[in-house]
Design an enzyme around this catalytic site. Sequence first.
Site, PDB file in Angstrom:
ATOM      1  CG  ASP A  15     -32.290  10.155  24.356  1.00 18.68           C
ATOM      2  OD1 ASP A  15     -31.360  10.641  25.023  1.00 18.68           O
ATOM      3  OD2 ASP A  15     -32.239  10.044  23.120  1.00 18.68           O
TER       4      ASP A  15
ATOM      5  CG  HIS B 172     -30.713  18.976  24.958  1.00 20.59           C
ATOM      6  ND1 HIS B 172     -30.313  20.251  24.635  1.00 20.59           N
ATOM      7  CD2 HIS B 172     -29.842  18.548  25.909  1.00 20.59           C
ATOM      8  CE1 HIS B 172     -29.253  20.589  25.342  1.00 20.59           C
ATOM      9  NE2 HIS B 172     -28.943  19.585  26.120  1.00 20.59           N
TER      10      HIS B 172
ATOM     11  CG  ASP C 136     -28.714   9.178  21.975  1.00 19.52           C
ATOM     12  OD1 ASP C 136     -29.782   9.795  22.207  1.00 19.52           O
ATOM     13  OD2 ASP C 136     -27.607   9.739  22.023  1.00 19.52           O
TER      14      ASP C 136
HETATM   15  O1  RIB Z   1     -26.711  17.574  22.575  1.00 22.01           O
HETATM   16  C1  RIB Z   1     -27.849  17.025  23.199  1.00 22.01           C
HETATM   17  C2  RIB Z   1     -28.187  15.696  22.609  1.00 22.01           C
HETATM   18  O2  RIB Z   1     -27.106  14.800  22.835  1.00 22.01           O
HETATM   19  C3  RIB Z   1     -29.410  15.033  23.284  1.00 22.01           C
HETATM   20  O3  RIB Z   1     -30.088  14.253  22.342  1.00 22.01           O
HETATM   21  C4  RIB Z   1     -28.798  14.153  24.336  1.00 22.01           C
HETATM   22  O4  RIB Z   1     -29.618  13.007  24.620  1.00 22.01           O
HETATM   23  C5  RIB Z   1     -27.534  13.713  23.647  1.00 22.01           C
HETATM   24  O5  RIB Z   1     -27.868  12.625  22.801  1.00 22.01           O
HETATM   25 CA    CA Z   2     -30.584  11.940  22.800  1.00 21.56          CA
END
Ligand code: RIB
Ligand code: CA
Length: 307
Positions: free
Chosen positions: A14, A239, A9
């Site tokens: 990402d 993340h 997303d």
């Molecule tokens: O909580 C972190 C996630 O939420 C990650 O994937 C960030 O890109 C958002 O989508």
């Molecule tokens: Ca994400």
Amino acid sequence: MKHIILDVDTGHDDAVAIALAAGLSDKITIDGLIATAGNQIREYTLENTLNLSEALEIEAPVFAGSTGPLLRDRVIAGNIHGKNGFEGPVFEKRKKKECMGNGIRWAVDHVISHPGEVTFVSVGPWTDLAVCLKSDERFASSLKEIVLMGGAVDHPGNVTLSAEFNVFADPEAAEIVLKSGVPITLFSLDVTLKLLLTEEILERVKSLPDTRYKRIFLDSMGYYIPSIMRSNGEMPAMHDPCTIAYLYDPSIFTYSYRPISVETKGDKTYGKTVGGKEDKNSNIKMGVNVDNDKFWALFFKAINNLV
Ligand code: RIB
Ligand code: CA
């Protein structure tokens, strides 16, 4: 060679995951990318994914995924990732077009026709993966592995105290995925919040020779760092890139095998990922700790391979 379907997303972290996968092509092949609604509406996440793919000369097809969750109202994270979901970088007019056809149908056909070879990586809401699992009963048994970013098991959430964004955005999809029985490796906030970008890393990137990705990374972090600072008071966590780093070098992390499910009924705890006790027989292993030095060494190895 690890063949992956990367469901995104796109969003700032990402984009780092996509770049990592593209730069680690000695061990990872992106068979396809699917852009789903999440950080922003799908129109923007698709646009961001196409722009980044073209800039990084990624040949993999980019498909449109889900426009929203299975059941709940759609939530987005424009407050964090900005109006277009990837504020900061400016891209030239693009030639790359989305691959026509339904990304979910393509993913199901691709996995079934390559039994045991394809890993599905989901770093946005897990909606597309849930629909794939429900579309054809052969999909689950044909998958090599599922690798996820999402959830918060023994750690507070980042949307509510209970829930992390990717799971909060589609709890019903998350429950379908976690109940699929497929081998799952989960990178929840429990481990991803231990992997923060630092000023020292930023300075090292600034000292690199000029490349397209260097500019994209610095322009994107130029927006994302103050945005996360305002929201959390700390530097951004990596993340989504955890999923790709794991696929390249599992030794970067330590793991715990836990049964994990999702609260889909509670109104205060809606979207909470509930972990049971350590159980070696669980099909789900979650990242627990991360070797930051090993991760960042891999990051620089990857971006040194990018244009
Ligand atoms: O909580 C972190 C996630 O939420 C990650 O994937 C960030 O890109 C958002 O989508
Ligand atoms: Ca994400």
